[in-house]
Scaffold this active site. Structure first.
Site, PDB file in Angstrom:
ATOM      1  N   ARG A  26       0.830  -1.219   0.000  1.00 28.29           N
ATOM      2  CA  ARG A  26       0.000   0.000   0.000  1.00 28.29           C
ATOM      3  C   ARG A  26       0.854   1.254   0.000  1.00 28.29           C
ATOM      4  O   ARG A  26       0.504   2.256  -0.636  1.00 28.29           O
ATOM      5  CB  ARG A  26      -0.941  -0.026   1.210  1.00 28.29           C
ATOM      6  CG  ARG A  26      -2.087  -1.034   1.020  1.00 28.29           C
ATOM      7  CD  ARG A  26      -2.671  -1.427   2.359  1.00 28.29           C
ATOM      8  NE  ARG A  26      -3.857  -2.266   2.238  1.00 28.29           N
ATOM      9  CZ  ARG A  26      -3.853  -3.578   1.978  1.00 28.29           C
ATOM     10  NH1 ARG A  26      -2.700  -4.212   1.764  1.00 28.29           N
ATOM     11  NH2 ARG A  26      -4.989  -4.263   1.924  1.00 28.29           N
ATOM     12  N   ASP A 320      -4.551 -15.400   7.095  1.00 29.67           N
ATOM     13  CA  ASP A 320      -3.305 -16.005   6.612  1.00 29.67           C
ATOM     14  C   ASP A 320      -2.660 -16.918   7.648  1.00 29.67           C
ATOM     15  O   ASP A 320      -1.702 -17.626   7.350  1.00 29.67           O
ATOM     16  CB  ASP A 320      -2.321 -14.907   6.185  1.00 29.67           C
ATOM     17  CG  ASP A 320      -2.817 -14.164   4.946  1.00 29.67           C
ATOM     18  OD1 ASP A 320      -3.598 -14.751   4.167  1.00 29.67           O
ATOM     19  OD2 ASP A 320      -2.434 -12.993   4.763  1.00 29.67           O
ATOM     20  N   ARG A 351      -5.413 -23.656   0.320  1.00 30.15           N
ATOM     21  CA  ARG A 351      -4.772 -23.905   1.625  1.00 30.15           C
ATOM     22  C   ARG A 351      -5.580 -24.848   2.511  1.00 30.15           C
ATOM     23  O   ARG A 351      -5.049 -25.313   3.527  1.00 30.15           O
ATOM     24  CB  ARG A 351      -4.499 -22.575   2.350  1.00 30.15           C
ATOM     25  CG  ARG A 351      -3.311 -21.835   1.753  1.00 30.15           C
ATOM     26  CD  ARG A 351      -2.865 -20.658   2.602  1.00 30.15           C
ATOM     27  NE  ARG A 351      -1.795 -19.952   1.914  1.00 30.15           N
ATOM     28  CZ  ARG A 351      -1.569 -18.637   2.000  1.00 30.15           C
ATOM     29  NH1 ARG A 351      -2.341 -17.887   2.763  1.00 30.15           N
ATOM     30  NH2 ARG A 351      -0.575 -18.090   1.342  1.00 30.15           N
TER      31      ARG A 351
HETATM   32  C1  S3P Z   1      -4.249  -9.006   1.884  1.00 31.89           C
HETATM   33  C2  S3P Z   1      -5.534  -9.441   2.108  1.00 31.89           C
HETATM   34  C3  S3P Z   1      -5.891 -10.850   2.295  1.00 31.89           C
HETATM   35  C4  S3P Z   1      -4.665 -11.689   2.655  1.00 31.89           C
HETATM   36  C5  S3P Z   1      -3.492 -11.389   1.782  1.00 31.89           C
HETATM   37  C6  S3P Z   1      -3.113  -9.921   1.863  1.00 31.89           C
HETATM   38  C7  S3P Z   1      -4.032  -7.566   1.676  1.00 31.89           C
HETATM   39  O1  S3P Z   1      -6.431 -11.345   1.086  1.00 31.89           O
HETATM   40  O2  S3P Z   1      -4.969 -13.060   2.583  1.00 31.89           O
HETATM   41  O3  S3P Z   1      -2.374 -12.164   2.164  1.00 31.89           O
HETATM   42  O4  S3P Z   1      -2.871  -7.111   1.718  1.00 31.89           O
HETATM   43  O5  S3P Z   1      -5.026  -6.840   1.485  1.00 31.89           O
HETATM   44  P1  S3P Z   1      -7.993 -11.148   0.700  1.00 31.89           P
HETATM   45  O6  S3P Z   1      -8.245  -9.711   0.517  1.00 31.89           O
HETATM   46  O7  S3P Z   1      -8.170 -11.911  -0.578  1.00 31.89           O
HETATM   47  O8  S3P Z   1      -8.744 -11.763   1.835  1.00 31.89           O
END
Ligand code: S3P
Length: 434
Positions: A26, A320, A351
Site C-alpha cells: 500500500r 493467513d 490452503r
Molecule cells: C491481503 C488481504 C488478504 C490476505 C493477503 C493480503 C491484503 O487477502 O490473505 O495475504 O494485503 O489486502 P484477501 O483480501 O483476498 O482476503
C-alpha cells in the site's frame, strides 16, 4: 529445494519480523499516486513487494531503495499513470498487487494495461474486482471473465455503493482506490471487517474516509499527499515464530516491533484462547477511525493447549494464519474446528487441501470440510515430508511443524518463503541455536 527442520529444544530470544507485506504494498502504491516524494521507512524487500515496485516503475513512478532499508517513492500523481509499452504488467505471485492495482488503472481514461503473473496467479479469481470496477464505468476483460490475464481499460468513473460478496481487504482496497477518481461518494459494505490498512493510510493522506459499522465511505480528491510512512513488522510473519513458541516445550520468545492492528491479530487471540501465554498491547477492539498503525512487542510462552472453535467472524483477522491454527490444533486436547474460511481455497494454493494433506502426511488427525477443517489433537506430529506447493505460508508451516514434531520435517520447496519472508531460515536457526 528441500530443507530439513529437526525437532527443536526450547526456543528463546528476540525476533524482529520482516516489514509488513500488506502495508508495504500500500505504501508503494499510494506513494506512486502522490505528486510529492514519499519516504517509506522499513519497506519489505521480498519477492511480492518487489513485483509491486516493478509494476509501478512501468507506470512511470521512480522507486529508489535506500541503504537503511527505506524506499523513496517519486510518484506520478493520482491521474497520470502512464501506459506501458504493450501495457503488460507482471504481478508474478502477488494477489494483493493483482487486485489493488486495477482500482487505480480503471480511473485513467485512455490507458489500457494487462496484468498477468505466474502459474499460481493464473488460478486466482479476479471477477471480484471486475464486477465493481465495471459497475463504476471501466471496461475489463479476463480469461473466462474470472482469471488473469486481466485487461483494464481506464475510463471516467462514477461512484458505486458496493456490497462485497466475500470479506476481502484486497477487493475493498481496489474499490476505495478507484473511488478516489470517481465522481460522487463511494461506499463499500463488508460482510465481516477485513484488514483496514488502506483506510488508515488514506486518512493519513488527508482523504476523508469514514466508517459506520460495516460500511466504509470515500469521496474523490484532487490529489493525495503522504510524506513519510513507517512500515511496522509483519504479524503474519511473526505468527510462525509465535506458533513455534506455543508448541515447543519450555519456549519463550519476544517479538519486536510488530503491527498490532486488531484486524491483523486474530491468530494471537485464538492462540491465547487455546492456552498459550501471549502478552502484548494488542488492540482489544477494531478502531474504525484510526489513521496510525499500532506497533509493539509480543511476549509468547509455551503452555498446554486446548482445542477451540474458530467461528466465521474471526476468520478475516486471522486469514493467513489459519494454517497455524490447524498446527496448534494437532497439539491441543480435543477437536479444533475452523469454519467460514472458504477463501483459503483461493489463496496462493488451496490452503484447505494443502494444510489437510500436508499436516495429514506428518501424522495429524485432520479432515477438510468445505469451508475449513477439523483437527483432532493431542497426539502431536510424527514428522515426514511436506510439499509447500510453491506457497510461502505452506513452506513456513512445514518448517514450524518440523520444530514441534517428534522426527523432523523435510520441506519440499522451502524457497517459497522468500515471497514474504527473506531470511526466514536464518531466523529459525537463530532461535533454535540460542
Ligand atoms: C491481503 C488481504 C488478504 C490476505 C493477503 C493480503 C491484503 O487477502 O490473505 O495475504 O494485503 O489486502 P484477501 O483480501 O483476498 O482476503
Amino acid at each position: 529445494m528441500r530443507r530439513r527442520f529437526e525437532p527443536a529444544g526450547a526456543l528463546r530470544g528476540r525476533v524482529a519480523p520482516p516489514p509488513d507485506k500488506s502495508i508495504s504494498h500500500r505504501a508503494a502504491l499510494l506513494g506512486a499516486m502522490c505528486d510529492e516524494p514519499v519516504t517509506v521507512e522499513n519497506y519489505l524487500y521480498a519477492e511480492d513487494t518487489l513485483s509491486t515496485l516493478d509494476a509501478l516503475r512501468s507506470l512511470g513512478a521512480a522507486l529508489e531503495p535506500e541503504e537503511d532499508g527505506g524506499l523513496l517513492v517519486r510518484g506520478v500523481g493520482l491521474r497520470t499513470a502512464a501506459p506501458t509499452t504493450g501495457g503488460l504488467l507482471n504481478v508474478r505471485n502477488s494477489g494483493t498487487l493483482l487486485r489493488m492495482l486495477p482500482g487505480w488503472l480503471a480511473g485513467q481514461p485512455g490507458g489500457s494495461w494487462t496484468l498477468d503473473g505466474d502459474e499460481s496467479i493464473r488460478r486466482r479469481p479476479v471477477d471480484r474486482v471486475v464486477e465493481p470496477l465495471r459497475g463504476m464505468g471501466a471496461r475489463l476483460e479476463a480469461r473466462e471473465d474470472r482469471f488473469p490475464p486481466l485487461t483494464v481499460y481506464g475510463a471516467e468513473l462514477t461512484a458505486i455503493d458496493y456490497e462485497l460478496p466475500v470479506a476481502s481487504a484486497q477487493v475493498k482496497s481496489c474499490v476505495l482506490v478507484a473511488a478516489l477518481l470517481a465522481e460522487g461518494e463511494t461506499s463499500v459494505t463488508e460482510p465481516i471487517p477485513s484488514r483496514d490498512h488502506t483506510e488508515r493510510m488514506l486518512r493519513r493522506a488527508r482523504v476523508p474516509v469514514t466508517r459506520e459499522g460495516r460500511v466504509v465511505r470515500v469521496s474523490p480528491v484532487d490529489e493525495i499527499e503522504l510524506e513519510r510512512i513507517v512500515v511496522p513488522g509483519d504479524p503474519s510473519s511473526a505468527a510462525f515464530f509465535a506458533a513455534a513458541a506455543c508448541l515447543v516445550a519450555g519456549s519463550r520468545i519476544v517479538i519486536e516491533g510488530t503491527a498490532l492492528n486488531w484486524t491483523r491479530t486474530g491468530f494471537f487471540r485464538i492462540a491465547a484462547r487455546m492456552g498459550a501465554v501471549v502478552v502484548g498491547e494488542l488492540e482489544d477492539e477494531p478502531k474504525p477511525e484510526a489513521d496510525e498503525e499500532p506497533v509493539g512487542e509480543l511476549d509468547v510462552t509455551q503452555a498446554p493447549l486446548e482445542a477451540t472453535a474458530v467461528e466465521p467472524d474471526e476468520v478475516p483477522p486471522a486469514i493467513d494464519e489459519l494454517p497455524l491454527v490447524a498446527l496448534l490444533g494437532c497439539f491441543a486436547e480435543g477437536q479444533t474446528v475452523v469454519r467460514g474460511a472458504g477463501e483459503l481455497r483461493v489463496k496462493e494454493t488451496d490452503r484447505i487441501a494443502g494444510v489437510v494433506e500436508g499436516l495429514g502426511g506428518l501424522g495429524a488427525d485432520i479432515e477438510a470440510i468445505e469451508d475449513g477443517f477439523v483437527v483432532t489433537g493431542g497426539g502431536g506430529l510424527r514428522g515426514g515430508v511436506l510439499d509447500a506447493r510453491g506457497d510461502h505460508r505452506m513452506a513456513m508451516l512445514g518448517a514450524v511443524a518440523g520444530l514441534a514434531s517428534r522426527e523432523g520435517v523435510e520441506v519440499e520447496g522451502i524457497e517459497a518463503a522468500a515471497i514474504s519472508y527473506p531470511g526466514f531460515e536464518d531466523q529459525v536457526r537463530a532461535l533454535t541455536d540460542a
